[in-house]
Design a protein around this motif. Structure first.
Motif, PDB file in Angstrom:
ATOM      1  N   PHE A   1       1.580   4.817  16.367  1.00  0.00           N
ATOM      2  CA  PHE A   1       1.602   5.810  16.129  1.00  0.00           C
ATOM      3  C   PHE A   1       1.969   6.584  15.003  1.00  0.00           C
ATOM      4  CE2 PHE A   1      -1.177   6.845  20.276  1.00  0.00           C
ATOM      5  CZ  PHE A   1      -2.000   5.999  19.481  1.00  0.00           C
ATOM      6  N   ALA A   2       3.004   5.933  14.898  1.00  0.00           N
ATOM      7  CA  ALA A   2       4.303   6.396  13.610  1.00  0.00           C
ATOM      8  C   ALA A   2       4.518   5.729  12.712  1.00  0.00           C
ATOM      9  CB  ALA A   2       5.954   5.612  14.679  1.00  0.00           C
ATOM     10  N   ARG A   3       3.204   4.837  11.831  1.00  0.00           N
ATOM     11  CA  ARG A   3       3.423   4.424  10.767  1.00  0.00           C
ATOM     12  C   ARG A   3       4.807   3.645  10.372  1.00  0.00           C
ATOM     13  NH1 ARG A   3      -0.946   7.210  12.253  1.00  0.00           N
ATOM     14  NH2 ARG A   3      -1.666   8.773  10.112  1.00  0.00           N
ATOM     15  N   ARG A   4       4.961   2.890  11.677  1.00  0.00           N
ATOM     16  CA  ARG A   4       5.551   1.843  11.184  1.00  0.00           C
ATOM     17  C   ARG A   4       5.675   0.664  10.922  1.00  0.00           C
ATOM     18  NH1 ARG A   4       8.837   4.117  15.992  1.00  0.00           N
ATOM     19  NH2 ARG A   4       8.282   2.056  17.168  1.00  0.00           N
ATOM     20  N   VAL A   5       4.007   0.011  11.115  1.00  0.00           N
ATOM     21  CA  VAL A   5       3.571  -1.436  11.176  1.00  0.00           C
ATOM     22  C   VAL A   5       2.561  -1.072  10.308  1.00  0.00           C
ATOM     23  CG1 VAL A   5       2.134  -2.861  12.212  1.00  0.00           C
ATOM     24  CG2 VAL A   5       3.372  -1.483  13.514  1.00  0.00           C
ATOM     25  N   HIS A   6       2.858  -2.108   8.796  1.00  0.00           N
ATOM     26  CA  HIS A   6       1.530  -2.733   7.940  1.00  0.00           C
ATOM     27  C   HIS A   6       1.018  -3.936   8.283  1.00  0.00           C
ATOM     28  CE1 HIS A   6       5.186  -1.269   4.181  1.00  0.00           C
ATOM     29  NE2 HIS A   6       5.211   0.098   5.100  1.00  0.00           N
TER      30      HIS A   6
END
Length: 302
Positions: free
Chosen positions: A289-294
């Motif tokens: 949800f925090a957009r920390r994963v590519h």
């Protein structure tokens, strides 16, 4: 057995619970799950599923018992589950339409990442010939985006990848993107096909960059924002442009087989951006949800 079930409370979207062992029908195999693949939509909008139901659609494992009617893979086969119901459990009863056989040389963990994201990208991009076409992939750093960039490039398209920030652009050129943008106003080309995973103002802006006869495919709305088209922008001369929604949840066995074959041949890579243990699912959800994963998140079932 243990499973991740839907939680509608503040602690959700999933929690661990003890559930009954699955009882396969004659046309279902019993699969021991080794890895699960997380998807943004199923976790962001848990209210779309009943509270307490075993959650998840993508996984990979080994057939413990083949379907008694002789359909599907035999005992001991390594399989990927794609878009399958009730996939995030230690054991799953599943029909052959939701299974793909994992070839030798393909990691089971990678196979767990293919389902929703890979099949969605493949189904959309097969709608038309892409050879020498201009294709835009929005939200290109996510799971669907990573697969779409690769598959479009493999089909001969000139691919532009749109990401939310410069740090989300890593690796996309190596996957086949000729151009990586953070602002669509920087685009010089008009696009024959747009695959949008973001929603909000992005597809409205992409529509203005669509070539005559082009198609805008809406496959997600990760932004959570409304899309508003300015007055007059849906009118135009020349060959008609189209907007297509996506919601194809038909059994994807053939598409899974095709994708696994491309992985085995080294023609596409599986974008696993986070690998962990399923007991740490809450941390994985927060990272998603925090957009920390590519790319994709894959968790090992231990």
């Amino acid at each position: 057995m243990r499973a991740l079930v839907v939680d509608h409370g503040e602690a959700g979207p999933v929690r661990f619970a003890d559930v009954d062992e699955p009882v396969p029908s004659a046309g279902e195999a019993l699969v021991e799950i080794r890895h699960i693949g997380l998807n943004f939509g199923e976790l962001k909008y848990p209210q779309e599923w009943p509270a307490g139901a075993v959650h998840g659609h993508d996984a990979a494992g080994v057939v413990l018992r083949a379907a008694s009617d002789g359909s599907g893979p035999p005992e001991g086969t390594r399989v990927a589950l794609g878009m399958a119901p009730y996939a995030w459990a230690e054991r799953v009863a599943v029909g052959p339409g939701w299974l793909g056989t994992v070839p030798e040389g393909v990691d089971l963990a990678d196979a767990a990442a293919l389902g929703v994201a890979g099949v969605t990208a493949l189904r959309v991009l097969r709608k038309r010939s892409l050879l020498a076409r201009n294709v835009l992939v929005t939200g290109a750093s996510g799971g669907v985006g990573h697969f779409a960039v690769q598959l479009a490039a493999l089909a001969g398209a000139r691919v532009t990848a749109l990401v939310g920030s410069p740090d989300r652009a890593a690796g996309l050129r190596a996957l086949g993107a000729e151009e990586v943008l953070t602002d669509l106003d920087e685009a010089e080309d008009r696009f024959d096909l747009v695959l949008d995973t973001v929603g909000g103002p992005v597809p409205a802006r992409a529509w203005r960059s669509l070539a005559e006869g082009g198609a805008l495919h809406l496959v997600g709305f990760s932004s959570g924002e409304d899309t508003t088209f300015s007055s007059g922008t849906l009118f135009g001369f020349g060959e008609p442009r189209t907007i297509a929604t996506y919601g194809d949840m038909t059994p994807p066995s053939q598409e899974l087989t095709d994708l696994l074959g491309l992985v085995a041949a080294g023609r596409i890579a599986v974008p696993v951006g986070l690998r962990g243990d399923w007991k740490d699912v809450d941390d994985a959800v927060r990272a998603l949800f925090a957009r920390r994963v590519h790319g994709k998140i894959v968790l090992d079932v231990t």
